[in-house]
Design a protein around this motif. Sequence first.
Motif, PDB file in Angstrom:
ATOM      1  N   THR A   1       0.911  -0.969  -0.086  1.00 59.96           N
ATOM      2  CA  THR A   1       0.111  -0.101  -0.046  1.00 59.96           C
ATOM      3  C   THR A   1       0.867   1.250   0.143  1.00 59.96           C
ATOM      4  O   THR A   1       1.981   1.409   0.807  1.00 59.96           O
ATOM      5  CB  THR A   1      -0.874  -0.032   1.202  1.00 59.96           C
TER       6      THR A   1
ATOM      7  N   VAL B   1       0.943   5.520  -0.265  1.00 56.89           N
ATOM      8  CA  VAL B   1       0.200   6.791  -0.027  1.00 56.89           C
ATOM      9  C   VAL B   1       1.028   7.885  -0.687  1.00 56.89           C
ATOM     10  O   VAL B   1       2.266   8.007  -0.208  1.00 56.89           O
ATOM     11  CB  VAL B   1      -0.047   7.019   1.393  1.00 56.89           C
TER      12      VAL B   1
ATOM     13  N   GLN C   1       0.675   0.854  -9.775  1.00 55.83           N
ATOM     14  CA  GLN C   1      -0.555   0.081  -9.876  1.00 55.83           C
ATOM     15  C   GLN C   1      -0.344  -1.228 -10.847  1.00 55.83           C
ATOM     16  O   GLN C   1      -0.963  -2.053 -10.435  1.00 55.83           O
ATOM     17  CB  GLN C   1      -1.755   0.905 -10.459  1.00 55.83           C
TER      18      GLN C   1
ATOM     19  N   GLU D   1      -1.367  -1.065  -4.363  1.00 58.08           N
ATOM     20  CA  GLU D   1      -2.502  -0.382  -4.073  1.00 58.08           C
ATOM     21  C   GLU D   1      -1.979   1.187  -3.918  1.00 58.08           C
ATOM     22  O   GLU D   1      -1.257   1.432  -2.917  1.00 58.08           O
ATOM     23  CB  GLU D   1      -3.345  -0.681  -2.873  1.00 58.08           C
TER      24      GLU D   1
ATOM     25  N   TRP E   1      -2.649   5.445  -3.261  1.00 57.56           N
ATOM     26  CA  TRP E   1      -3.828   6.238  -3.196  1.00 57.56           C
ATOM     27  C   TRP E   1      -2.980   7.744  -3.269  1.00 57.56           C
ATOM     28  O   TRP E   1      -2.211   7.862  -2.383  1.00 57.56           O
ATOM     29  CB  TRP E   1      -4.239   6.124  -1.717  1.00 57.56           C
TER      30      TRP E   1
ATOM     31  N   THR F   1      -3.324  11.051  -1.887  1.00 57.04           N
ATOM     32  CA  THR F   1      -4.091  11.746  -0.436  1.00 57.04           C
ATOM     33  C   THR F   1      -4.149  13.120  -0.434  1.00 57.04           C
ATOM     34  O   THR F   1      -4.857  13.744   0.459  1.00 57.04           O
ATOM     35  CB  THR F   1      -3.026  11.414   0.614  1.00 57.04           C
TER      36      THR F   1
ATOM     37  N   LEU G   1      -9.383   7.974   3.700  1.00 61.88           N
ATOM     38  CA  LEU G   1      -7.800   7.866   3.792  1.00 61.88           C
ATOM     39  C   LEU G   1      -7.329   7.317   5.118  1.00 61.88           C
ATOM     40  O   LEU G   1      -6.128   7.195   5.050  1.00 61.88           O
ATOM     41  CB  LEU G   1      -7.430   9.058   3.165  1.00 61.88           C
TER      42      LEU G   1
ATOM     43  N   ASP H   1      -7.306   4.926   7.097  1.00 58.12           N
ATOM     44  CA  ASP H   1      -6.989   3.541   7.172  1.00 58.12           C
ATOM     45  C   ASP H   1      -5.875   3.343   6.079  1.00 58.12           C
ATOM     46  O   ASP H   1      -4.955   2.621   6.397  1.00 58.12           O
ATOM     47  CB  ASP H   1      -8.163   2.547   6.888  1.00 58.12           C
ATOM     48  N   LYS H   2      -5.801   4.030   4.976  1.00 57.55           N
ATOM     49  CA  LYS H   2      -4.705   3.651   4.103  1.00 57.55           C
ATOM     50  C   LYS H   2      -3.371   4.381   4.626  1.00 57.55           C
ATOM     51  O   LYS H   2      -2.280   3.690   4.379  1.00 57.55           O
ATOM     52  CB  LYS H   2      -5.206   4.516   2.438  1.00 57.55           C
TER      53      LYS H   2
ATOM     54  N   LYS I   1      -2.002   1.697   7.028  1.00 50.21           N
ATOM     55  CA  LYS I   1      -1.536   0.397   6.653  1.00 50.21           C
ATOM     56  C   LYS I   1      -0.314   0.632   5.528  1.00 50.21           C
ATOM     57  O   LYS I   1       0.050  -0.283   4.981  1.00 50.21           O
ATOM     58  CB  LYS I   1      -2.635  -0.356   6.349  1.00 50.21           C
ATOM     59  N   ALA I   2      -0.005   2.067   5.049  1.00 50.63           N
ATOM     60  CA  ALA I   2       0.944   2.010   4.161  1.00 50.63           C
ATOM     61  C   ALA I   2       2.207   1.522   4.486  1.00 50.63           C
ATOM     62  O   ALA I   2       2.815   1.774   5.338  1.00 50.63           O
ATOM     63  CB  ALA I   2       0.938   3.377   3.536  1.00 50.63           C
TER      64      ALA I   2
END
Length: 423
Positions: free
Chosen positions: A113, A115, A132, A137, A139, A141, A198, A200-201, A204-205
């Motif tokens: 993950t 960010v 990707q 994954e 994101w 932010t 965001l 949670d992202k 866990k990043a």
Amino acid sequence: MSEKEKEIQKIFNDYMAEIIADGAENETLRVALKRAVNSYRGNLKKALELFPDSIDYKEKARKIKEYSIDHLEELIDQTKKAVERNHGVFHFAKDADEANEIIADIVGKPKKTIVKGKSLTTEETELRQYLQEKGHEVWETDLGEFLVQIRDGRPMHMLAPSVDLTREEAAELISKITGKDLPKDRIDTSVEAVREFLRDKFTKADTGISGANVIAAETGTLFIIENEGNIKVAASCPDKYVALVGVEKIVPTLEDAMHLVKTTWRFANYVVPSYVHMISGPSKTGDIEKTTTYGAHGPREFHMVLLDNGRLDVAKNDDFKELLYCMKCGACMYECPVFWVTAGHFGKKYPGGIGALWDAFVATGMEEAAPSVYSCAICGRCKTRCPLNIDTDKMIKKLRKILYKKGYTPAILKEMKDTFFKG
Ligand code: SF4
């Protein structure tokens, strides 16, 4: 202008008339841009009234950039030594592909993950898409960039990537991804929903990625300006932190860097930003026996990836090196009559008149940039707003001559008009 050059210009005048007409009919784009331009002008006026000395920043900022671009190779070397001295890892990427490969190696095996903070340089290399495709994954932010990601679009402004969206459109997009039925006339509820989504992202990043506004060579320090606090978290929580930065962002000293940071934020429309980060290496502590130990609360790994991608050649080109003085503050876009009706559709990877030059020499190459180069109105308004006094007009005119000599004949341009712009 020769007859043939006039013919080329005419094709693009016709094209511009077409997209300006489209823009004028696009009610939401007009509303969004009008709100953004008014807000920008109001905020800048307020900032200049509160801090009238901001006008004096400009001359010194220009001198710092002139010196830095003329001494780029030695500043890169100095930065490398400083980063390594600080227990960071220094990387140099000659082009976009190499930068993406280096970063994918740092991130490691698939299914991580990641960010990301908003960064034009990562847009230039298409880093999110690359990671990707590698199975990660990823994101965005920054709120504006998050909206770009969820609508699979591209940034419409250097600093405000979703400047073309109204609050109503933003609420609709955010409702879809969060599953919440958000009120369309409010902005605060949309912001809150993205904040929750965001959280949670971030926690866990494995890797945080950002760009930087300026680098001080003497200490290898990144300076990053932001308001949302997303970079603060992305650069602190994950185990690994990576900064991808164009080599033109380096200046000699911490003092020079701070001067450019102040100039950038003032002309980017802020009285003062909520955060200015200075990052010089991995997290460390000396609290036990004054012995430096790496990997305390912040990232254990710090990577700086410097990107060339044509910048070093531009630095040696007296006709165009001024392009590298650009701090990407975005001020010129709010003065540009073409941008007012087209937003980031005027440009490929970098928007606006200055963006056409960035596309041509750095991000996309001449052929893809040609339509934007011919779409510039050459009105000179951007120069009056630019804190670095960059003469975009002059460079655009020179570049048109080069494009013409390279054989971008009217027939080729016609073909490009039908493919590039509609794409
Ligand atoms: S050209 Fe000037 S005003 Fe425009 S983004 Fe660059 S520094 Fe800012």
